[in-house]
Design a protein around this motif. Structure first.
Motif, PDB file in Angstrom:
ATOM      1  N   VAL A  42      14.464  56.182  56.620  1.00 21.39           N
ATOM      2  CA  VAL A  42      15.617  55.409  57.052  1.00 21.39           C
ATOM      3  C   VAL A  42      16.729  56.403  57.371  1.00 21.39           C
ATOM      4  CG1 VAL A  42      17.333  53.694  56.380  1.00 21.39           C
ATOM      5  CG2 VAL A  42      14.962  53.453  55.620  1.00 21.39           C
ATOM      6  N   ILE A  43      17.214  56.363  58.585  1.00 23.59           N
ATOM      7  CA  ILE A  43      18.273  57.277  59.007  1.00 23.59           C
ATOM      8  C   ILE A  43      19.591  56.778  58.425  1.00 23.59           C
ATOM      9  CG2 ILE A  43      19.525  58.199  60.993  1.00 23.59           C
ATOM     10  CD1 ILE A  43      16.892  57.864  62.567  1.00 23.59           C
ATOM     11  N   GLY A  44      20.243  57.660  57.680  1.00 21.78           N
ATOM     12  CA  GLY A  44      21.461  57.282  56.992  1.00 21.78           C
ATOM     13  C   GLY A  44      22.691  57.329  57.879  1.00 21.78           C
ATOM     14  N   ASN A  45      23.688  56.600  57.469  1.00 23.71           N
ATOM     15  CA  ASN A  45      24.978  56.600  58.142  1.00 23.71           C
ATOM     16  C   ASN A  45      26.026  56.176  57.122  1.00 23.71           C
ATOM     17  OD1 ASN A  45      26.864  56.903  60.151  1.00 23.71           O
ATOM     18  ND2 ASN A  45      26.053  55.309  61.475  1.00 23.71           N
ATOM     19  N   ILE A  46      27.273  56.285  57.460  1.00 21.45           N
ATOM     20  CA  ILE A  46      28.349  55.832  56.591  1.00 21.45           C
ATOM     21  C   ILE A  46      29.162  54.778  57.332  1.00 21.45           C
ATOM     22  CG2 ILE A  46      28.505  58.034  55.367  1.00 21.45           C
ATOM     23  CD1 ILE A  46      31.126  58.532  57.001  1.00 21.45           C
ATOM     24  N   GLN A  47      30.066  54.151  56.606  1.00 19.36           N
ATOM     25  CA  GLN A  47      30.978  53.196  57.225  1.00 19.36           C
ATOM     26  C   GLN A  47      32.149  53.993  57.783  1.00 19.36           C
ATOM     27  OE1 GLN A  47      30.478  49.799  57.473  1.00 19.36           O
ATOM     28  NE2 GLN A  47      32.263  49.876  58.807  1.00 19.36           N
ATOM     29  N   GLN A 112      25.814  87.547  58.108  1.00 20.42           N
ATOM     30  CA  GLN A 112      25.821  88.231  59.406  1.00 20.42           C
ATOM     31  C   GLN A 112      25.931  87.250  60.562  1.00 20.42           C
ATOM     32  OE1 GLN A 112      22.188  90.562  58.921  1.00 20.42           O
ATOM     33  NE2 GLN A 112      23.461  92.406  58.958  1.00 20.42           N
ATOM     34  N   ALA A 113      25.495  86.021  60.353  1.00 19.20           N
ATOM     35  CA  ALA A 113      25.548  85.010  61.413  1.00 19.20           C
ATOM     36  C   ALA A 113      25.829  83.645  60.793  1.00 19.20           C
ATOM     37  CB  ALA A 113      24.236  84.981  62.188  1.00 19.20           C
ATOM     38  N   THR A 114      26.442  82.800  61.574  1.00 17.69           N
ATOM     39  CA  THR A 114      26.708  81.422  61.155  1.00 17.69           C
ATOM     40  C   THR A 114      26.199  80.478  62.236  1.00 17.69           C
ATOM     41  OG1 THR A 114      28.894  81.398  62.174  1.00 17.69           O
ATOM     42  CG2 THR A 114      28.784  82.055  59.852  1.00 17.69           C
ATOM     43  N   ALA A 115      26.046  79.228  61.862  1.00 16.99           N
ATOM     44  CA  ALA A 115      25.656  78.195  62.823  1.00 16.99           C
ATOM     45  C   ALA A 115      26.762  77.144  62.835  1.00 16.99           C
ATOM     46  CB  ALA A 115      24.329  77.562  62.414  1.00 16.99           C
ATOM     47  N   CYS A 116      27.121  76.683  64.013  1.00 18.12           N
ATOM     48  CA  CYS A 116      28.193  75.684  64.129  1.00 18.12           C
ATOM     49  C   CYS A 116      27.647  74.373  64.680  1.00 18.12           C
ATOM     50  CB  CYS A 116      29.297  76.189  65.056  1.00 18.12           C
ATOM     51  SG  CYS A 116      30.209  77.568  64.383  1.00 18.12           S
ATOM     52  N   ILE A 117      28.190  73.308  64.138  1.00 20.60           N
ATOM     53  CA  ILE A 117      27.927  71.972  64.663  1.00 20.60           C
ATOM     54  C   ILE A 117      29.288  71.390  65.020  1.00 20.60           C
ATOM     55  CG2 ILE A 117      27.032  69.674  64.182  1.00 20.60           C
ATOM     56  CD1 ILE A 117      25.017  70.954  62.314  1.00 20.60           C
ATOM     57  N   TYR A 118      29.406  70.929  66.244  1.00 25.00           N
ATOM     58  CA  TYR A 118      30.672  70.410  66.751  1.00 25.00           C
ATOM     59  C   TYR A 118      30.653  68.887  66.741  1.00 25.00           C
ATOM     60  CZ  TYR A 118      31.359  75.214  68.106  1.00 25.00           C
ATOM     61  OH  TYR A 118      31.488  76.573  68.072  1.00 25.00           O
ATOM     62  N   PHE A 119      31.612  68.311  66.041  1.00 25.11           N
ATOM     63  CA  PHE A 119      31.759  66.858  65.976  1.00 25.11           C
ATOM     64  C   PHE A 119      32.889  66.437  66.892  1.00 25.11           C
ATOM     65  CE2 PHE A 119      29.351  67.474  62.174  1.00 25.11           C
ATOM     66  CZ  PHE A 119      28.703  66.272  61.934  1.00 25.11           C
ATOM     67  N   ILE A 120      32.692  65.314  67.543  1.00 25.91           N
ATOM     68  CA  ILE A 120      33.731  64.737  68.380  1.00 25.91           C
ATOM     69  C   ILE A 120      33.948  63.294  67.926  1.00 25.91           C
ATOM     70  CG2 ILE A 120      34.416  64.089  70.716  1.00 25.91           C
ATOM     71  CD1 ILE A 120      32.602  66.462  71.645  1.00 25.91           C
ATOM     72  N   VAL A 121      35.184  62.997  67.601  1.00 25.80           N
ATOM     73  CA  VAL A 121      35.572  61.648  67.203  1.00 25.80           C
ATOM     74  C   VAL A 121      36.353  61.068  68.375  1.00 25.80           C
ATOM     75  CG1 VAL A 121      36.956  60.274  65.608  1.00 25.80           C
ATOM     76  CG2 VAL A 121      35.688  62.258  64.765  1.00 25.80           C
ATOM     77  N   GLU A 122      35.889  59.918  68.847  1.00 30.15           N
ATOM     78  CA  GLU A 122      36.535  59.296  70.009  1.00 30.15           C
ATOM     79  C   GLU A 122      37.217  58.004  69.579  1.00 30.15           C
ATOM     80  OE1 GLU A 122      35.685  58.598  74.718  1.00 30.15           O
ATOM     81  OE2 GLU A 122      33.981  58.847  73.390  1.00 30.15           O
ATOM     82  N   ILE A 123      38.495  57.903  69.949  1.00 33.23           N
ATOM     83  CA  ILE A 123      39.309  56.717  69.663  1.00 33.23           C
ATOM     84  C   ILE A 123      39.613  56.054  70.994  1.00 33.23           C
ATOM     85  CG2 ILE A 123      41.424  55.854  68.581  1.00 33.23           C
ATOM     86  CD1 ILE A 123      39.674  57.454  66.645  1.00 33.23           C
ATOM     87  N   PHE A 136      30.107  61.586  67.554  1.00 34.71           N
ATOM     88  CA  PHE A 136      28.872  62.250  67.959  1.00 34.71           C
ATOM     89  C   PHE A 136      29.010  63.730  67.680  1.00 34.71           C
ATOM     90  CE2 PHE A 136      31.471  61.336  71.668  1.00 34.71           C
ATOM     91  CZ  PHE A 136      31.553  62.540  72.353  1.00 34.71           C
ATOM     92  N   PHE A 137      27.856  64.410  67.633  1.00 30.34           N
ATOM     93  CA  PHE A 137      27.904  65.843  67.347  1.00 30.34           C
ATOM     94  C   PHE A 137      26.904  66.596  68.202  1.00 30.34           C
ATOM     95  CE2 PHE A 137      25.053  63.973  64.206  1.00 30.34           C
ATOM     96  CZ  PHE A 137      23.971  64.846  64.141  1.00 30.34           C
ATOM     97  N   ILE A 138      27.228  67.860  68.419  1.00 27.30           N
ATOM     98  CA  ILE A 138      26.425  68.742  69.264  1.00 27.30           C
ATOM     99  C   ILE A 138      26.195  70.031  68.485  1.00 27.30           C
ATOM    100  CG2 ILE A 138      26.340  69.987  71.458  1.00 27.30           C
ATOM    101  CD1 ILE A 138      28.489  67.910  72.435  1.00 27.30           C
ATOM    102  N   LEU A 139      24.985  70.534  68.541  1.00 24.27           N
ATOM    103  CA  LEU A 139      24.682  71.807  67.898  1.00 24.27           C
ATOM    104  C   LEU A 139      25.110  72.950  68.799  1.00 24.27           C
ATOM    105  CD1 LEU A 139      21.062  71.029  66.728  1.00 24.27           C
ATOM    106  CD2 LEU A 139      23.140  70.802  65.410  1.00 24.27           C
ATOM    107  N   GLU A 140      25.559  74.010  68.180  1.00 26.60           N
ATOM    108  CA  GLU A 140      25.899  75.219  68.925  1.00 26.60           C
ATOM    109  C   GLU A 140      24.682  75.643  69.748  1.00 26.60           C
ATOM    110  OE1 GLU A 140      27.079  79.794  67.740  1.00 26.60           O
ATOM    111  OE2 GLU A 140      26.758  78.318  66.183  1.00 26.60           O
ATOM    112  N   SER A 141      24.904  76.065  70.949  1.00 29.65           N
ATOM    113  CA  SER A 141      23.865  76.523  71.887  1.00 29.65           C
ATOM    114  C   SER A 141      22.893  75.409  72.280  1.00 29.65           C
ATOM    115  CB  SER A 141      23.089  77.724  71.324  1.00 29.65           C
ATOM    116  OG  SER A 141      22.207  77.326  70.287  1.00 29.65           O
ATOM    117  N   ARG A 147      24.028  61.197  67.636  1.00 29.91           N
ATOM    118  CA  ARG A 147      24.946  60.178  67.125  1.00 29.91           C
ATOM    119  C   ARG A 147      24.562  59.837  65.682  1.00 29.91           C
ATOM    120  NH1 ARG A 147      28.432  58.239  70.743  1.00 29.91           N
ATOM    121  NH2 ARG A 147      27.940  58.496  72.929  1.00 29.91           N
ATOM    122  N   PRO A 148      25.547  59.780  64.792  1.00 32.70           N
ATOM    123  CA  PRO A 148      25.260  59.407  63.405  1.00 32.70           C
ATOM    124  C   PRO A 148      24.570  58.053  63.329  1.00 32.70           C
ATOM    125  CG  PRO A 148      27.472  60.281  63.582  1.00 32.70           C
ATOM    126  CD  PRO A 148      26.950  60.120  64.989  1.00 32.70           C
TER     127      PRO A 148
END
Length: 174
Positions: A42-47, A112-123, A136-141, A147-148
């Motif tokens: 079951v794919i989780g989400n929050i309110q 030595q390296a990090t990974a970024c995940i970019y979240f965008i909140v749209e109003i 929604f979110f996008i992985l670096e590269s 979508r959650p």
């Protein structure tokens, strides 16, 4: 005749053995298929909060809540989230956040390296303000938009980003 009877007896035993094995394999396969159907993930989400209640800090808190409650990752991963920018569109406002991931160790507390995940909140400016924010979110590269509540987070995504950065760094000489 005696030899033919022995061959026939061996054939019957072999046939019986083969039928028993096939029956057992079929039963195991059916049991595994039944177990797999019952264990559907079951794919989780929050309110998510309503558009009218949104603030930059509350958006960051909601992203942290979403990550901590729905994503499965090893405890060695650490992450930090921060607000990047606000973007004004014709019919909505977008708030950009970055969640930076790493695995510090005793030998290398500064990764030595990090990974970024970019979240965008749209109003939305045109939808009723009591509707929840869109996230929604996008992985670096990566260009795929996640979508959650619609996709399952994979720790492998973070590992792949860091691994590709490490390979790139090893190929560059300073």
């Amino acid at each position: 005749m005696d030899m033919e009877e022995e061959d026939e007896a061996i054939r019957e035993k072999a046939q019986s053995l083969i039928e028993t094995v096939i029956r057992g394999v079929k039963e195991q396969l059916e049991a595994l298929q039944k177990k797999e159907r019952e264990a559907d993930y079951v794919i989780g989400n929050i309110q998510w909060i309503a558009c009218k209640d949104f603030t930059v800090e509350r958006g960051r808190q909601q992203i942290e809540e979403y990550i901590s409650q729905t994503w499965e990752f090893h405890e060695s991963w650490l992450h930090w989230s921060d607000f990047l920018k606000e973007e004004q569109l014709k019919y909505s406002q977008r708030y950009h956040y970055r969640v930076r991931w790493s695995i510090p160790t005793c030998r290398k507390p500064i990764p030595q390296a990090t990974a970024c995940i970019y979240f965008i909140v749209e109003i939305s400016n045109i939808k009723p303000p009591n509707l929840p924010i869109e996230v929604f979110f996008i992985l670096e590269s990566n260009r795929l938009i996640h979508r959650p509540g619609r996709c399952r987070f994979r720790e492998k995504w973070l590992k792949d980003i860091i691994e590709s950065k490490m390979i790139l760094m090893e190929s560059i000489t300073f």
